[in-house]
Scaffold this motif. Structure first.
Motif: not given
Length: 511
Positions: A99-128
């Motif tokens: 479920a975490a992998v599915i969430e990560v894949s969905s969240r990471l590939l949901s935006t093409l904006n580089l700033d939002r992508c970096l924020e999402t990577v950082a937040r998900l890394a802290v969460r998991h």
């Protein structure tokens, strides 16, 4: 089989919860038969009617009650379900990980904006995976961009030129050959990594984020655990997370670079914003055919020249086709016309040279044009109008009359020789000349949805626009065409209005 000989532990508890009997297997349990597990005693006192489960020592048992209604006693039969419990826990952990992998894949590939992508990577890394995270992009110029996230999800950005001081980071940023996670003591990390990190960080790990053949960046995880290793489930998740994060960052960076290139190229294709040319009002409106398109096959340009005896040049054209291919040809034509400005007073010469350029190019693209030479003579304006396969301009007089310019010519880019007829028109104060593409008169819509807007309807509407400033007239024509087409299919549209300001008498403005 007697109760004493069964392999299953059996405890007999009285109504008060005291052990009244126990078989050999029960007496062999950790703590003996008298040390009743708290979970079992609670179930007995609550008069549980079904099996309950809990630990005894390092094993997990399931206790099944057999009630003696007469005496209030209960026989508790214990079954060792440790392996079943472990299998269930492993299955739940696997399900949570998936479920975490599915969430990560969905969240990471949901935006093409580089700033939002970096924020999402950082937040998900802290969460998991960590208590704080740093996402480091490859160097641009002399510094690295870093996205920092602490527990709670707040993300801030930083820049550092000191990436070489972080052990393992240079190797992770190269991404090839692949490098394993690099574990460090927090004391080995430079200040820009540990700054603002939560208290009690016990270990730091550097992970490479692989991209598409190029390094996407690196991920630094700060963990309170002092263990310099992931658990088996964390190791698998971290590997999948790094791969997906690297992919998402690579896609976002590629999109950002392409968007920047496109924006730079588009800037040269967009029509100019001009309001006055040597005291003459000039207003343009442009709309590409597609809802999301910025440029298309229609265009206009205004080349201003000041001084007596010189004419400014206004050009409006329509390239065959639509979309990006037409826009590329539009850019080529506009550049060619710009190079031909020294001959702007000789419209036929300009058209001949442009025709030669298009004939020499590959393909069978063509363009229709209307040229307007603008010369100010006191309070009046002299226009030299030349059409090359294009709808002739319309002149809106102050008194409401609408005149169609008597100019015509062959389109440019298909025939070896082009011909044209130029007309000279005098504009008095309050008069306006309208140049427009066929996106206006060929707009389809109306009550039945398929009727052309047409020249006659345009003339009738322009009679109502007498005395309008050039900007208001251009806006009005674009609005009429858009309203006529409604939500139907639209063509590219370009409009330019050239107007002479109305004179202002000493006793006040003209009413």
């Amino acid at each position: 089989m007697a109760r004493e000989d069964t392999p299953y532990p059996m405890l007999v508890l009285g109504a008060s919860g005291v052990v009244e009997a126990a078989n050999t297997a029960a007496r062999a349990l950790p703590g003996g038969a008298r040390d009743i597990p708290a979970w079992l005693l609670r179930a007995h006192r609550e008069h549980s009617g079904g099996p309950v489960r809990g630990p005894v020592g390092e094993r997990i048992f399931e206790a099944h009650p057999v009630h003696d209604d007469g005496a209030g006693r209960v026989e508790w039969w214990l079954v060792d379900v440790t392996e079943q419990h472990r299998a269930g826990e492993a299955l739940r952990a696997e399900r949570d990980s998936l479920a975490a992998v599915i969430e990560v894949s969905s969240r990471l590939l949901s935006t093409l904006n580089l700033d939002r992508c970096l924020e999402t990577v950082a937040r998900l890394a802290v969460r998991h995976l960590a208590d704080a995270a740093r996402v480091v992009l490859p160097r641009r110029g002399h510094r690295h961009m870093v996205a920092c996230c602490e527990a709670g999800g707040a993300v801030h950005r930083d820049l550092t030129g000191d990436a070489g001081s972080m052990p393992g980071l240079a190797e992770a940023l190269r991404a090839f050959p692949p490098v394993p996670p690099r574990w460090l003591d927090p004391a080995e990390a430079p200040g820009w990594v540990t700054r603002d990190a939560p208290a009690g960080i016990g270990s730091v790990v550097v992970l490479a984020l692989p991209g598409y053949g190029l390094p996407a960046g690196a991920l630094i995880l700060l963990r309170r655990s002092e263990s310099h290793a992931f658990t088996p489930s964390e190791e698998l998740f971290a590997s999948l997370f790094a791969a997906r994060a690297g992919t998402a960052i690579s896609i976002a960076r590629l999109y950002a670079e392409q968007a920047s290139i496109t924006e730079t190229l588009m800037a040269d294709l967009l029509p100019p914003v001009v309001t006055h040319v040597d005291g003459v009002e000039v207003a343009g409106r442009y709309r590409a055919a597609g809802d999301s398109a910025l440029v298309g096959g229609d265009f206009y340009d205004v080349h201003a020249v000041s001084g007596a005896g010189h004419r400014s040049l206004v050009v409006l054209g329509d390239v065959s086709g639509k979309g990006l291919e037409a826009a590329v040809l539009t850019g080529k034509i506009r550049n060619t016309l710009r190079a031909l400005l020294p001959f702007a007073d000789d419209h036929q010469r300009v058209l001949n040279r442009l025709n030669d350029v298009l004939l020499a190019a590959e393909g069978s693209r063509y363009v229709t044009l209307v040229l307007a030479g603008v010369e100010r003579r006191g309070g009046r304006v002299v226009l030299r109008l030349t059409s090359a396969g294009h709808p002739p301009p319309m002149i809106v007089r102050l008194d409401g009359r609408v005149q169609v310019a008597r100019t015509r010519g062959t389109l440019i880019g298909l025939l070896e020789h082009v011909t044209s007829v130029t007309e000279e028109v005098l504009l008095e104060p309050g008069d306006t000349c309208l140049l427009y593409s066929d996106g206006v008169i060929e707009a389809r819509g109306g009550p039945l949805g398929g009727e052309l807007f047409g020249d006659e309807r345009l003339e009738a509407e322009l009679r109502r626009c007498a005395g309008m400033p050039a900007d208001a007239l251009a806006e009005r024509v674009q609005m009429l065409a858009s309203q006529w087409a409604g939500g139907g299919e639209r063509d590219d549209l370009a409009v330019v209005a050239i107007g002479v300001p109305r004179e202002t008498p000493r006793n006040g403005p003209v009413p």
